[in-house]
Design a protein around this motif. Structure first.
Motif, PDB file in Angstrom:
ATOM      1  N   SER A  47       0.617  -1.014  -0.146  1.00 25.57           N
ATOM      2  CA  SER A  47      -0.410  -0.241  -0.135  1.00 25.57           C
ATOM      3  C   SER A  47       0.404   0.573  -0.046  1.00 25.57           C
ATOM      4  CB  SER A  47      -1.084  -0.191   1.049  1.00 25.57           C
ATOM      5  OG  SER A  47      -1.672   1.135   1.521  1.00 25.57           O
ATOM      6  N   SER A  48       0.428   2.226  -0.138  1.00 26.71           N
ATOM      7  CA  SER A  48       0.896   3.286  -0.892  1.00 26.71           C
ATOM      8  C   SER A  48       0.678   3.785   0.810  1.00 26.71           C
ATOM      9  CB  SER A  48       0.416   4.886  -1.772  1.00 26.71           C
ATOM     10  OG  SER A  48       1.006   3.976  -2.613  1.00 26.71           O
ATOM     11  N   GLY A  49      -0.420   4.050   1.191  1.00 25.85           N
ATOM     12  CA  GLY A  49      -0.562   4.477   3.025  1.00 25.85           C
ATOM     13  C   GLY A  49      -1.182   6.145   2.852  1.00 25.85           C
ATOM     14  N   ILE A  50      -1.782   6.504   1.537  1.00 23.30           N
ATOM     15  CA  ILE A  50      -1.934   8.165   1.401  1.00 23.30           C
ATOM     16  C   ILE A  50      -2.984   8.293   2.380  1.00 23.30           C
ATOM     17  CG2 ILE A  50      -3.204   9.902  -0.051  1.00 23.30           C
ATOM     18  CD1 ILE A  50      -0.146   8.787  -0.846  1.00 23.30           C
ATOM     19  N   GLY A 144      -4.674  15.364   6.759  1.00 26.34           N
ATOM     20  CA  GLY A 144      -4.722  14.746   6.042  1.00 26.34           C
ATOM     21  C   GLY A 144      -2.755  14.152   5.658  1.00 26.34           C
ATOM     22  N   GLY A 145      -2.271  13.295   4.764  1.00 29.45           N
ATOM     23  CA  GLY A 145      -0.509  12.720   4.730  1.00 29.45           C
ATOM     24  C   GLY A 145      -0.076  11.424   4.312  1.00 29.45           C
ATOM     25  N   HIS A 146       0.442  11.129   5.314  1.00 28.92           N
ATOM     26  CA  HIS A 146       0.930   9.543   5.094  1.00 28.92           C
ATOM     27  C   HIS A 146       1.112   8.237   6.259  1.00 28.92           C
ATOM     28  CE1 HIS A 146       4.919   9.843   4.772  1.00 28.92           C
ATOM     29  NE2 HIS A 146       4.317  11.185   4.108  1.00 28.92           N
ATOM     30  N   GLY A 147       0.752   6.871   5.956  1.00 30.18           N
ATOM     31  CA  GLY A 147       0.684   6.575   6.794  1.00 30.18           C
ATOM     32  C   GLY A 147       1.416   4.543   6.088  1.00 30.18           C
ATOM     33  N   ASP A 148       1.751   4.235   6.796  1.00 32.77           N
ATOM     34  CA  ASP A 148       2.706   2.770   7.090  1.00 32.77           C
ATOM     35  C   ASP A 148       1.337   1.610   7.109  1.00 32.77           C
ATOM     36  OD1 ASP A 148       3.989  -0.142   7.328  1.00 32.77           O
ATOM     37  OD2 ASP A 148       5.776   1.814   6.777  1.00 32.77           O
ATOM     38  N   ASN A 248      -3.144  15.623 -14.289  1.00 29.69           N
ATOM     39  CA  ASN A 248      -1.438  14.577 -15.366  1.00 29.69           C
ATOM     40  C   ASN A 248      -1.676  13.431 -15.261  1.00 29.69           C
ATOM     41  OD1 ASN A 248       0.195  16.420 -16.644  1.00 29.69           O
ATOM     42  ND2 ASN A 248       0.493  17.304 -14.834  1.00 29.69           N
ATOM     43  N   LEU A 249      -2.583  13.380 -13.145  1.00 28.79           N
ATOM     44  CA  LEU A 249      -3.741  11.734 -12.909  1.00 28.79           C
ATOM     45  C   LEU A 249      -2.050  11.299 -12.670  1.00 28.79           C
ATOM     46  CD1 LEU A 249      -5.977  10.907 -15.680  1.00 28.79           C
ATOM     47  CD2 LEU A 249      -6.001  12.301 -13.433  1.00 28.79           C
ATOM     48  N   GLN A 250      -1.669  11.298 -11.101  1.00 30.21           N
ATOM     49  CA  GLN A 250      -0.808  10.642 -10.335  1.00 30.21           C
ATOM     50  C   GLN A 250      -0.492  11.444  -8.907  1.00 30.21           C
ATOM     51  OE1 GLN A 250       3.467  12.895 -11.181  1.00 30.21           O
ATOM     52  NE2 GLN A 250       2.415  14.756 -12.079  1.00 30.21           N
ATOM     53  N   TYR A 251       0.395  10.820  -8.030  1.00 27.83           N
ATOM     54  CA  TYR A 251      -0.498  11.294  -7.266  1.00 27.83           C
ATOM     55  C   TYR A 251       1.856  11.275  -6.186  1.00 27.83           C
ATOM     56  CZ  TYR A 251      -0.445   6.446  -5.431  1.00 27.83           C
ATOM     57  OH  TYR A 251      -0.499   5.148  -5.342  1.00 27.83           O
ATOM     58  N   ILE A 252       1.571  12.267  -5.399  1.00 31.03           N
ATOM     59  CA  ILE A 252       3.050  12.153  -4.884  1.00 31.03           C
ATOM     60  C   ILE A 252       3.489  12.141  -3.580  1.00 31.03           C
ATOM     61  CG2 ILE A 252       4.782  12.438  -7.033  1.00 31.03           C
ATOM     62  CD1 ILE A 252       4.815  15.472  -5.880  1.00 31.03           C
ATOM     63  N   ARG A 253       4.258  11.480  -3.275  1.00 30.06           N
ATOM     64  CA  ARG A 253       4.506  11.682  -0.914  1.00 30.06           C
ATOM     65  C   ARG A 253       5.479  11.141  -0.325  1.00 30.06           C
ATOM     66  NH1 ARG A 253       5.415   7.500   2.489  1.00 30.06           N
ATOM     67  NH2 ARG A 253       4.049   5.578   1.530  1.00 30.06           N
ATOM     68  N   ARG A 254       6.277  11.603  -0.168  1.00 29.79           N
ATOM     69  CA  ARG A 254       7.741  12.069   0.612  1.00 29.79           C
ATOM     70  C   ARG A 254       7.613  10.433   1.793  1.00 29.79           C
ATOM     71  NH1 ARG A 254      10.745  12.753   4.517  1.00 29.79           N
ATOM     72  NH2 ARG A 254      13.136  13.458   4.861  1.00 29.79           N
ATOM     73  N   GLU A 255       8.848   9.960   1.013  1.00 30.29           N
ATOM     74  CA  GLU A 255       9.253   8.861   1.941  1.00 30.29           C
ATOM     75  C   GLU A 255      10.378   9.006   3.310  1.00 30.29           C
ATOM     76  OE1 GLU A 255       9.325   4.203   0.994  1.00 30.29           O
ATOM     77  OE2 GLU A 255       8.004   5.750   0.962  1.00 30.29           O
TER      78      GLU A 255
END
Length: 396
Positions: A47-50, A144-148, A248-255
């Motif tokens: 999972s990208s965890g968004i 919001g953000g991201h998780g593991d 452009n149909l993409q998503y990005i987040r910091r690792e």
């Protein structure tokens, strides 16, 4: 030998473990989770965890908002870090999608989701160096953000165990057991032993159709392969919001190491796959397309290079939304078809599943359990956004 439990959950990933935890919180602890490998070793680990609440389906937005609240209190609830980083979440759209952005954002406010419209100057302040000529409007969720997903699933498992749930790993289910009247009353394991149950919960993601077929159920789930790129910009990416680019149909987040995680939001030409036999790296044409999109969004990366790539699979339904509820066969409950939404809504999935299993109705007035019924496909009533985005409707 024959074991038994009131509820047997097949699948030790996010949704199965969230349901086990939620059932135990409600006092139903005679629960047994069966995982064929190790916990969270399937698609959960990919999972990208968004974490976002930005949906056009009201129930999904409400479920995601519940997820944000649980993730924000993870230390208190689970006693451990689940990898959630509250960096904020931005969605950007072109001129053709301003109206649905406004409508969806207003619906989110009605659900008390913290969200605001921001301009390009504010986006640039939050993410220096980003190129915004393609965009006409933005919405920002500061919480919001991201998780593991792996860490989160293991936290669900630990809490469920402490409350009395049993979990068995390296335990493969070969088929569902049925009485002559069709009722499912347990599972047959690969070693030939049986486990009997009042209710069997199928939470096996991409593998659900195979097990469903053993009870004569055609589960409308297909397996869609998706690739993820990890990109070194030539410098550590600062702490920036997760960004969803609906132009452009993409998503990005910091690792955590400062790389960028880059994912795809264009599902117009899905690649169907076998969940047990697919390439775990991005194909060259996928890399070229993704890097081209990324370079348009971040044209000033000092020395970009591909650090690595991997692939996972979505378990997708015809409307790209999950099935949560009883199956047509008595005794079998379905948690399938999460279509890429599973991480952010998993706390609410567990709560809704526990509600439906114990009470037959959702306890959250903002989440209509009927939205996720199995029969909606045969009824010709798919669960779709009220305000879809051109080009990105499948995931919104």
């Amino acid at each position: 030998m024959t074991d038994s439990a009131r509820v047997v959950i097949v699948g030790g990933g996010l949704e199965g473990l969230a349901t086990a935890w939620s059932l135990a919180e409600r006092g139903e602890t005679d629960v047994l989770v069966l995982e064929r490998n190790t916990l969270c070793s399937g698609m959960t680990a990919k999972s990208s965890g968004i974490v976002r609440c930005h949906y056009g389906v009201r129930s999904l937005a409400a479920m995601a908002w519940h997820g944000v609240q649980v993730f924000s209190s993870a230390d208190e609830i689970f006693g451990t870090d689940i990898g959630f980083r509250q960096t904020g979440y931005i969605v950007g759209v072109g001129a053709n999608n301003v109206a649905p952005l406004d409508a969806n954002t207003e619906m989110h406010r009605e659900l008390d989701v913290p969200v605001e419209a921001i301009d390009a100057d504010e986006v640039t302040r939050l993410w220096p160096g980003i190129a915004l000529d393609d965009f006409a409007a933005f919405a920002y969720e500061p919480l919001g953000g991201h998780g593991d997903a792996y860490m989160t699933g293991m936290a669900y498992a630990s809490k469920a165990r402490r409350l009395g749930v049993r979990i068995r790993q390296s335990t493969e289910v070969a088929s569902l057991l049925q009485r002559e009247n069709g009722e499912v009353y347990g599972v047959l394991l690969a070693d030939g032993s049986e486990i009997h149950a009042d209710t069997v919960v199928l939470a096996t993601g991409a593998w659900s159709p195979t097990l469903g077929a053993t009870a004569g159920i055609d589960i409308p789930v297909r397996v869609q392969r998706e690739s993820i790129l990890l990109v070194d910009q030539g410098m550590r990416t600062p702490d920036v919001p997760t960004f969803s680019d609906l132009v452009n149909l993409q998503y990005i987040r910091r690792e955590p190491n400062g790389d960028l995680l880059v994912g795809n939001s264009d599902h117009s030409q899905p690649e169907w796959a076998d969940p047990d036999a697919y390439s775990n790296r991005a194909d060259d044409d996928v890399v070229a397309t993704a890097i081209g999109k990324l370079d348009r969004l971040l044209p000033h990366m000092p020395d970009p290079r591909l650090s690595s790539s991997y692939a996972g699979c979505y378990d997708v339904t015809p409307d790209y939304n999950p099935v949560i509820g009883p199956s047509p066969v008595p005794g079998l409950f379905l948690l399938v078809g999460f279509s890429g939404h599973g991480y952010k809504i998993s706390p609410a999935v567990g709560r809704l599943a526990a509600d439906l299993l114990l009470d037959g109705i959702s306890s959250d007035p903002a989440v209509d359990g009927d939205d996720f019924r199995f029969s909606r496909f045969d009824e010709g009533k798919p669960l779709v956004s009220l305000h879809p985005y051109v080009g990105a409707g499948e995931m919104r």
